[in-house]
Design a protein around this motif. Structure first.
Motif, PDB file in Angstrom:
ATOM      1  N   SER A   3     113.173  -6.332  -2.278  1.00  0.00           N
ATOM      2  CA  SER A   3     113.191  -6.568  -0.826  1.00  0.00           C
ATOM      3  C   SER A   3     111.909  -7.117  -0.274  1.00  0.00           C
ATOM      4  O   SER A   3     110.948  -7.162  -0.887  1.00  0.00           O
ATOM      5  N   TYR A   4     112.188  -7.999   0.846  1.00  0.00           N
ATOM      6  CA  TYR A   4     111.099  -8.537   1.828  1.00  0.00           C
ATOM      7  C   TYR A   4     111.039  -8.285   2.944  1.00  0.00           C
ATOM      8  O   TYR A   4     112.010  -8.051   3.489  1.00  0.00           O
ATOM      9  N   ASP A   5     109.943  -8.583   3.687  1.00  0.00           N
ATOM     10  CA  ASP A   5     109.833  -8.530   5.118  1.00  0.00           C
ATOM     11  C   ASP A   5     109.269  -9.913   5.486  1.00  0.00           C
ATOM     12  O   ASP A   5     108.241 -10.548   4.748  1.00  0.00           O
ATOM     13  N   TRP A   6     109.589 -10.631   6.409  1.00  0.00           N
ATOM     14  CA  TRP A   6     108.864 -11.565   6.982  1.00  0.00           C
ATOM     15  C   TRP A   6     107.749 -11.712   7.332  1.00  0.00           C
ATOM     16  O   TRP A   6     107.090 -10.699   7.850  1.00  0.00           O
ATOM     17  N   VAL A   7     106.892 -12.799   7.121  1.00  0.00           N
ATOM     18  CA  VAL A   7     105.461 -12.663   7.742  1.00  0.00           C
ATOM     19  C   VAL A   7     105.097 -13.796   8.795  1.00  0.00           C
ATOM     20  O   VAL A   7     105.768 -14.641   8.710  1.00  0.00           O
ATOM     21  N   ASP A   8     104.541 -13.239   9.832  1.00  0.00           N
ATOM     22  CA  ASP A   8     104.253 -14.104  10.860  1.00  0.00           C
ATOM     23  C   ASP A   8     103.480 -15.353  10.599  1.00  0.00           C
ATOM     24  O   ASP A   8     102.161 -15.089  10.719  1.00  0.00           O
ATOM     25  N   ALA A   9     103.840 -16.331   9.909  1.00  0.00           N
ATOM     26  CA  ALA A   9     103.302 -17.651   9.490  1.00  0.00           C
ATOM     27  C   ALA A   9     104.044 -18.765  10.261  1.00  0.00           C
ATOM     28  O   ALA A   9     105.221 -18.739  10.657  1.00  0.00           O
ATOM     29  N   PRO A  10     103.065 -19.757  10.309  1.00  0.00           N
ATOM     30  CA  PRO A  10     103.829 -20.911  10.944  1.00  0.00           C
ATOM     31  C   PRO A  10     104.976 -21.360  10.061  1.00  0.00           C
ATOM     32  O   PRO A  10     104.879 -21.514   8.868  1.00  0.00           O
ATOM     33  N   GLU A  11     106.080 -21.674  10.619  1.00  0.00           N
ATOM     34  CA  GLU A  11     107.323 -22.119   9.786  1.00  0.00           C
ATOM     35  C   GLU A  11     106.946 -23.893   9.501  1.00  0.00           C
ATOM     36  O   GLU A  11     106.900 -24.409  10.525  1.00  0.00           O
ATOM     37  N   LYS A  12     107.026 -23.965   8.111  1.00  0.00           N
ATOM     38  CA  LYS A  12     106.745 -25.235   7.707  1.00  0.00           C
ATOM     39  C   LYS A  12     108.024 -26.007   7.320  1.00  0.00           C
ATOM     40  O   LYS A  12     108.915 -25.215   6.712  1.00  0.00           O
ATOM     41  N   THR A  13     108.581 -27.192   7.574  1.00  0.00           N
ATOM     42  CA  THR A  13     109.611 -27.875   6.912  1.00  0.00           C
ATOM     43  C   THR A  13     109.272 -29.008   6.236  1.00  0.00           C
ATOM     44  O   THR A  13     108.176 -29.544   6.590  1.00  0.00           O
ATOM     45  N   SER A  14     110.012 -29.486   5.231  1.00  0.00           N
ATOM     46  CA  SER A  14     109.812 -30.882   4.494  1.00  0.00           C
ATOM     47  C   SER A  14     109.860 -32.021   5.420  1.00  0.00           C
ATOM     48  O   SER A  14     110.671 -31.929   6.407  1.00  0.00           O
ATOM     49  N   THR A  15     109.106 -32.980   5.350  1.00  0.00           N
ATOM     50  CA  THR A  15     109.298 -34.236   6.009  1.00  0.00           C
ATOM     51  C   THR A  15     110.072 -35.209   5.080  1.00  0.00           C
ATOM     52  O   THR A  15     110.093 -36.387   5.557  1.00  0.00           O
ATOM     53  N   ILE A  16     110.297 -35.081   3.916  1.00  0.00           N
ATOM     54  CA  ILE A  16     111.162 -35.970   3.224  1.00  0.00           C
ATOM     55  C   ILE A  16     112.448 -36.299   3.771  1.00  0.00           C
ATOM     56  O   ILE A  16     113.125 -35.307   4.026  1.00  0.00           O
ATOM     57  N   GLU A  17     112.648 -37.321   3.904  1.00  0.00           N
ATOM     58  CA  GLU A  17     114.153 -37.692   4.176  1.00  0.00           C
ATOM     59  C   GLU A  17     115.331 -37.460   3.315  1.00  0.00           C
ATOM     60  O   GLU A  17     115.050 -37.644   2.029  1.00  0.00           O
ATOM     61  N   ASN A  18     116.398 -37.285   3.589  1.00  0.00           N
ATOM     62  CA  ASN A  18     117.501 -37.131   2.716  1.00  0.00           C
ATOM     63  C   ASN A  18     117.204 -36.106   1.759  1.00  0.00           C
ATOM     64  O   ASN A  18     117.581 -35.963   0.548  1.00  0.00           O
ATOM     65  N   GLN A  19     116.514 -34.790   2.233  1.00  0.00           N
ATOM     66  CA  GLN A  19     116.369 -33.664   1.183  1.00  0.00           C
ATOM     67  C   GLN A  19     117.716 -33.096   0.630  1.00  0.00           C
ATOM     68  O   GLN A  19     118.662 -32.867   1.547  1.00  0.00           O
ATOM     69  N   GLN A  20     117.714 -33.084  -0.485  1.00  0.00           N
ATOM     70  CA  GLN A  20     118.917 -32.477  -1.137  1.00  0.00           C
ATOM     71  C   GLN A  20     119.306 -30.962  -0.683  1.00  0.00           C
ATOM     72  O   GLN A  20     118.199 -30.195  -0.675  1.00  0.00           O
ATOM     73  N   PRO A  21     120.395 -30.429  -0.328  1.00  0.00           N
ATOM     74  CA  PRO A  21     120.745 -29.104  -0.022  1.00  0.00           C
ATOM     75  C   PRO A  21     120.244 -28.207  -1.328  1.00  0.00           C
ATOM     76  O   PRO A  21     119.965 -28.633  -2.514  1.00  0.00           O
ATOM     77  N   ALA A  22     119.804 -26.988  -1.001  1.00  0.00           N
ATOM     78  CA  ALA A  22     119.458 -26.010  -2.250  1.00  0.00           C
ATOM     79  C   ALA A  22     120.907 -26.022  -3.148  1.00  0.00           C
ATOM     80  O   ALA A  22     121.580 -25.884  -3.031  1.00  0.00           O
ATOM     81  N   THR A  23     120.049 -25.898  -4.647  1.00  0.00           N
ATOM     82  CA  THR A  23     121.205 -25.893  -5.540  1.00  0.00           C
ATOM     83  C   THR A  23     120.924 -24.449  -6.138  1.00  0.00           C
ATOM     84  O   THR A  23     120.112 -23.808  -5.905  1.00  0.00           O
ATOM     85  N   GLU A  24     121.492 -24.070  -7.448  1.00  0.00           N
ATOM     86  CA  GLU A  24     121.250 -22.831  -7.944  1.00  0.00           C
ATOM     87  C   GLU A  24     120.223 -22.869  -8.548  1.00  0.00           C
ATOM     88  O   GLU A  24     119.377 -21.585  -8.594  1.00  0.00           O
ATOM     89  N   ASN A  25     119.334 -23.797  -9.004  1.00  0.00           N
ATOM     90  CA  ASN A  25     118.127 -23.631  -9.461  1.00  0.00           C
ATOM     91  C   ASN A  25     117.399 -24.886  -9.043  1.00  0.00           C
ATOM     92  O   ASN A  25     116.949 -25.696  -9.689  1.00  0.00           O
ATOM     93  N   PRO A  26     116.906 -24.790  -8.008  1.00  0.00           N
ATOM     94  CA  PRO A  26     116.324 -25.851  -7.167  1.00  0.00           C
ATOM     95  C   PRO A  26     114.699 -25.914  -7.129  1.00  0.00           C
ATOM     96  O   PRO A  26     114.009 -26.735  -6.711  1.00  0.00           O
ATOM     97  N   ILE A  27     114.063 -25.020  -7.909  1.00  0.00           N
ATOM     98  CA  ILE A  27     112.590 -24.958  -7.853  1.00  0.00           C
ATOM     99  C   ILE A  27     111.961 -26.189  -8.489  1.00  0.00           C
ATOM    100  O   ILE A  27     112.345 -26.662  -9.707  1.00  0.00           O
ATOM    101  N   PRO A  28     111.287 -27.011  -7.821  1.00  0.00           N
ATOM    102  CA  PRO A  28     110.727 -28.308  -8.545  1.00  0.00           C
ATOM    103  C   PRO A  28     109.736 -28.006  -9.623  1.00  0.00           C
ATOM    104  O   PRO A  28     109.214 -26.674  -9.923  1.00  0.00           O
ATOM    105  N   SER A  29     109.739 -28.856 -10.510  1.00  0.00           N
ATOM    106  CA  SER A  29     109.101 -28.555 -11.729  1.00  0.00           C
ATOM    107  C   SER A  29     107.401 -28.670 -11.362  1.00  0.00           C
ATOM    108  O   SER A  29     106.735 -28.265 -12.219  1.00  0.00           O
ATOM    109  N   GLU A  30     106.902 -29.410 -10.524  1.00  0.00           N
ATOM    110  CA  GLU A  30     105.476 -29.607 -10.219  1.00  0.00           C
ATOM    111  C   GLU A  30     104.976 -28.638  -9.307  1.00  0.00           C
ATOM    112  O   GLU A  30     105.885 -28.244  -8.322  1.00  0.00           O
TER     113      GLU A  30
END
Length: 293
Positions: free
Chosen positions: A149-176
Motif C-alpha cells: 500500500s501507498y500514500d500520496w506524497v505532497d510533491a509537484p505533479e509532473k507530466t511528460s512533454t513528449i507528444e503522442n505519448q502512448q497509453p500505459a501498457t501491461e509492462n510500460p517501464i522504459p528500459s533506460e
C-alpha cells in the motif's frame, strides 16, 4: 395524583390484595416466555457500522473510539460467521488465466457504508487502486495474502512533454533509467509491503493516510471482509481508480529528491484504466442474514 387510594369495598378490590397463592403465581416467570435470540456476529457488524458511520461522509474519519469499536467487532469475525470455508468453489483455480477470477459477495450497502467479502483463489490479485475520501476496514478471514500500500506524497505533479505519448501498457517501464515521467504520474510513499496470515488484526486505511492505495495478492486461497465508509459512488466523484507503480529511481524529476537509503520506500504511481486481466464476479451471499432496520 390520579390514583385513588380508597375504594368502595374490599371485594371489588381483590386484585389489589391477592392471596398468597396468587402472589406466588404472579412472581414466578412463565416457562413459555420467549427468550431473546443472541445477535449473530454479522448482524452485530451491521449494527456497529450504522452507529460508527452515522455522522461520517467523504473525507470524514470516525472517532478513535468508534474505530476501536468497529475493529473489535471485525477482529472477532471468523469464516463460519459469514458461511465460508476454504473448500468452497470460490477459492479454487478453475482456469488457466494468469490472474484468476475473484468472487465478490455483497452483504450490504447504503450511502454511509458498504460491507462485502472478496474471495480470492491462490495467485488472485486485486490490482493497485485507491479509496478517495474513504475510511476502509479490511479483515482477512483466512489464508495468506501479500499487501502493498501507498500514500500520496505532497510533491509537484509532473507530466511528460513528449507528444503522442502512448497509453500505459501491461509492462510500460522504459528500459533506460531516468526516462521522462509518464503522464498522470505522482509520487507516493510505501506504507505497507508485507505478507499477512489469518488470524490477524483488522487493517485500516484513511482518506490521506494508512495506505489509501493498495494491492492484494493471494499467496493461498483468501477471504477478505471489507467495510467501506462511505462506499464508492461515481455520481459523488468517488471512483475506483487503478495505478501502475514504478521504482523511484526509474525517473528523475526536477524538485523531487530522496536520500539514497530511502528510495526503496517511494514509488511513482501512474493512473491507468481498469486492467483487462481483472475479473470480479458477483455471487449471492449465503451466510447468516442481516436484518436491516
Amino acid at each position: 395524583m390520579g390514583v385513588e387510594r380508597t375504594l368502595p369495598n374490599r371485594k371489588e378490590n381483590k386484585a389489589l390484595h391477592p392471596s398468597p397463592e396468587e402472589t406466588n403465581s404472579i412472581s414466578k416467570p412463565r416457562k413459555c416466555r420467549r427468550r431473546h435470540r443472541k445477535m449473530s456476529p454479522v448482524q452485530k457488524l451491521y449494527e456497529t457500522c450504522k452507529v460508527v458511520f452515522s455522522l461520517c461522509g467523504a473525507g470524514v474519519v470516525p472517532s478513535s473510539e468508534d474505530i476501536q469499536k468497529l475493529c473489535s467487532v471485525l477482529d472477532a469475525m471468523r469464516p463460519v460467521n459469514v458461511g465460508l470455508t476454504p473448500e468452497m468453489p470460490y477459492f479454487r483455480l478453475t482456469t488457466a488465466r494468469r490472474s484468476p477470477p475473484i468472487t465478490y459477495l455483497h452483504l450490504f450497502e447504503c450511502d454511509k457504508f458498504s460491507m462485502g467479502i472478496f474471495c480470492l483463489p491462490p495467485s488472485g490479485v486485486i490490482p493497485l487502486h485507491n479509496h478517495p475520501g474513504m475510511t476502509v476496514f479490511s479483515k482477512l478471514l483466512f489464508g495468506t495474502m501479500h499487501i502493498k500500500s501507498y500514500d500520496w506524497v505532497d510533491a509537484p505533479e509532473k507530466t511528460s512533454t513528449i507528444e503522442n505519448q502512448q497509453p500505459a501498457t501491461e509492462n510500460p517501464i522504459p528500459s533506460e533509467v531516468n526516462a521522462v515521467l509518464p503522464p498522470a504520474t505522482r509520487l507516493a510513499k510505501v506504507k505497507v509491503d508485507a505478507d499477512y496470515t489469518a488470524p490477524c488484526n483488522t487493517s485500516i486505511l484513511y482518506p490521506t493516510d494508512g495506505g489509501n492505495l493498495h494491492c492484494f495478492t493471494a499467496l493461498t486461497a483468501c477471504a477478505v471482509l471489507d467495510v467501506l465508509g462511505p462506499p464508492y459512488s461515481d455520481p459523488d466523484g468517488r471512483h475506483c481508480q487503478y495505478y501502475l507503480d514504478f521504482p523511484f529511481s526509474q525517473f528523475t524529476v526536477d524538485g523531487v529528491s530522496i536520500p539514497e537509503e530511502e528510495k526503496e520506500g517511494y514509488a511513482w504511481l501512474q493512473e491507468i484504466e481498469k486492467p483487462d486481466e481483472l475479473a470480479v464476479v458477483g455471487e449471492l451471499y449465503r451466510g447468516p442474514k442481516i436484518q436491516e432496520k
